[in-house]
Design an enzyme around this catalytic site. Structure first.
Site, PDB file in Angstrom:
ATOM      1  CB  SER A  95      68.231   2.083  59.712  1.00  0.00           C
ATOM      2  OG  SER A  95      68.479   0.986  60.562  1.00  0.00           O
ATOM      3  CE1 TYR A 128      63.308   4.255  59.612  1.00  0.00           C
ATOM      4  CE2 TYR A 128      64.599   1.851  59.673  1.00  0.00           C
ATOM      5  CZ  TYR A 128      64.300   3.596  59.912  1.00  0.00           C
ATOM      6  OH  TYR A 128      65.532   3.889  60.255  1.00  0.00           O
TER       7      TYR A 128
HETATM    8  P1  NAD Z   1      61.984  10.253  65.980  1.00  0.00           P
HETATM    9  O1  NAD Z   1      60.694   9.908  65.061  1.00  0.00           O
HETATM   10  O2  NAD Z   1      62.282  10.468  66.981  1.00  0.00           O
HETATM   11  O3  NAD Z   1      62.362  11.798  65.173  1.00  0.00           O
HETATM   12  C1  NAD Z   1      62.183  11.481  63.347  1.00  0.00           C
HETATM   13  C2  NAD Z   1      62.710  12.958  63.342  1.00  0.00           C
HETATM   14  O4  NAD Z   1      61.749  13.271  61.836  1.00  0.00           O
HETATM   15  C3  NAD Z   1      60.546  14.234  63.879  1.00  0.00           C
HETATM   16  O5  NAD Z   1      61.222  15.193  64.671  1.00  0.00           O
HETATM   17  C4  NAD Z   1      60.486  14.162  62.969  1.00  0.00           C
HETATM   18  O6  NAD Z   1      59.439  14.791  62.779  1.00  0.00           O
HETATM   19  C5  NAD Z   1      60.946  13.847  61.588  1.00  0.00           C
HETATM   20  N1  NAD Z   1      60.678  13.571  60.072  1.00  0.00           N
HETATM   21  C6  NAD Z   1      59.549  13.488  59.380  1.00  0.00           C
HETATM   22  N2  NAD Z   1      59.143  13.888  58.935  1.00  0.00           N
HETATM   23  C7  NAD Z   1      59.372  14.156  58.890  1.00  0.00           C
HETATM   24  C8  NAD Z   1      59.583  15.276  57.722  1.00  0.00           C
HETATM   25  N3  NAD Z   1      58.880  15.081  56.107  1.00  0.00           N
HETATM   26  N4  NAD Z   1      60.121  16.279  57.397  1.00  0.00           N
HETATM   27  C9  NAD Z   1      60.930  16.711  58.037  1.00  0.00           C
HETATM   28  N5  NAD Z   1      60.976  16.065  59.312  1.00  0.00           N
HETATM   29  C10 NAD Z   1      59.747  15.312  59.359  1.00  0.00           C
HETATM   30  O7  NAD Z   1      63.370   9.522  65.178  1.00  0.00           O
HETATM   31  P2  NAD Z   1      64.235   8.906  65.793  1.00  0.00           P
HETATM   32  O8  NAD Z   1      64.768   7.855  66.212  1.00  0.00           O
HETATM   33  O9  NAD Z   1      65.234   9.905  66.224  1.00  0.00           O
HETATM   34  O10 NAD Z   1      65.155   8.946  64.604  1.00  0.00           O
HETATM   35  C11 NAD Z   1      65.798   9.642  63.499  1.00  0.00           C
HETATM   36  C12 NAD Z   1      66.840   9.427  62.022  1.00  0.00           C
HETATM   37  O11 NAD Z   1      66.935   8.365  62.980  1.00  0.00           O
HETATM   38  C13 NAD Z   1      65.953   8.494  61.731  1.00  0.00           C
HETATM   39  O12 NAD Z   1      65.650   8.799  59.974  1.00  0.00           O
HETATM   40  C14 NAD Z   1      65.238   7.160  61.811  1.00  0.00           C
HETATM   41  O13 NAD Z   1      65.089   6.428  60.727  1.00  0.00           O
HETATM   42  C15 NAD Z   1      67.078   6.821  61.631  1.00  0.00           C
HETATM   43  N6  NAD Z   1      67.304   5.755  62.532  1.00  0.00           N
HETATM   44  C16 NAD Z   1      66.650   5.504  64.038  1.00  0.00           C
HETATM   45  C17 NAD Z   1      66.601   3.978  64.630  1.00  0.00           C
HETATM   46  C18 NAD Z   1      66.380   4.258  66.639  1.00  0.00           C
HETATM   47  O14 NAD Z   1      66.633   2.899  66.437  1.00  0.00           O
HETATM   48  N7  NAD Z   1      66.186   5.288  66.495  1.00  0.00           N
HETATM   49  C19 NAD Z   1      67.800   3.167  64.172  1.00  0.00           C
HETATM   50  C20 NAD Z   1      68.356   3.378  63.279  1.00  0.00           C
HETATM   51  C21 NAD Z   1      67.808   4.588  62.229  1.00  0.00           C
END
Ligand code: NAD
Length: 247
Positions: free
Chosen positions: A142, A156
């Site tokens: 991120s 985070y």
């Molecule tokens: P989300 O919450 O929609 O999806 C996250 C997924 O990870 C979910 O399916 C959840 O069940 C799974 N997960 C959580 N804990 C887990 C565990 N212990 N074991 C297995 N699976 C697990 O989030 P998102 O927005 O789709 O984000 C996906 C990735 O991208 C994350 O790593 C997040 O930090 C990163 N990210 C997201 C954004 C954003 O703005 N959405 C920005 C930067 C980075």
């Protein structure tokens, strides 16, 4: 006969992970879709992608922060497909609270999933890829791990900075066979990300982005499939921002 490429995606049931699964399916990859709590969504996605793209796919339940579950997941993937070509460490959590309400317990939980979990899956899959003398690992970090700071999610942010450090060490450890890269998304409009944000806050955050909008999950997913592909054959140890331009 050429072996079918296989990708393992963590947290693949919803959000960015589901978009990544779709992009790989379009390219004919066989899929290992990891989930922890999103069982229904992961199974539904699997069925849709098999039907639509004629690929093979399995779902695998594992909490990536629990070593025995990671080990069992990787064993199941290998038993099913025989090899793994690409690993996408996408699963992640953020427990946002006021600074005054930050707890050690939540800090540890965040590190356990985002950082230790990424390490565990990378180690179990990476060792197999290294023996096969080929592979690509893509870590979804991120911009919060680089230069976007939010005290509400300082745990985070630290975990994502740790993922970037881990990316560099894994690239070194698994050289010269595995390319290891990180993507650092900025704001991406997934359901979990924006559901608790009010419109004024969204507008003020979008105003800081040069393109004046949040990203779409597929805009991250397309960079992931590029990094996994032969077109990125000399890209290694890189951290690629996908944030629309941010200040
Ligand atoms: P989300 O919450 O929609 O999806 C996250 C997924 O990870 C979910 O399916 C959840 O069940 C799974 N997960 C959580 N804990 C887990 C565990 N212990 N074991 C297995 N699976 C697990 O989030 P998102 O927005 O789709 O984000 C996906 C990735 O991208 C994350 O790593 C997040 O930090 C990163 N990210 C997201 C954004 C954003 O703005 N959405 C920005 C930067 C980075």
């Amino acid at each position: 006969m050429k072996k079918q490429k296989v990708v393992l995606i963590t947290g693949a049931g919803i959000g960015i992970g589901a978009a990544i699964a779709l992009e790989f399916a379009k390219k004919g990859y066989f899929l290992v879709l990891n989930y922890n709590t999103s069982e229904k969504e992961a199974n539904q996605l699997k069925d849709e992608l098999i039907n639509q793209y004629g690929i093979q796919a399995i779902t695998c339940k594992a909490d990536i922060s629990v070593e025995s579950e990671v080990q069992a997941m990787v064993e199941k993937a290998i038993q099913t497909f025989g090899h793994i070509d690409v690993l996408v460490n996408n699963a992640g959590i953020s427990i946002d609270t006021l600074y005054e309400e930050k707890t050690v317990e939540n800090f540890r939980k965040t590190l356990d999933v985002n950082l230790i979990g990424t390490f565990l899956v990378s180690k179990y899959v990476g060792d197999i890829m290294y023996d096969a003398k080929q592979g690509a690992i893509i870590n979804i970090a991120s911009t919060n791990g680089i230069d976007q700071y939010f005290p509400m999610c300082l745990d985070y942010d630290a975990s994502k900075a740790g993922m970037i450090s881990l990316t560099h060490n894994l690239a070194l450890q698994y050289a010269p066979y595995i390319r290891v890269n990180a993507i650092a998304p900025g704001w991406v409009a997934t359901e979990n990300e924006i559901k608790e944000l009010d419109q004024d806050y969204i507008t003020s955050e979008q105003d800081k982005i040069f393109l004046k909008r949040f990203g779409r999950p597929e805009e991250i997913a397309k960079v992931v499939t590029f990094l996994a592909s032969e077109d990125a054959s000399f890209i290694n140890n890189a951290v690629i921002r996908v944030d629309g331009g941010q200040r």
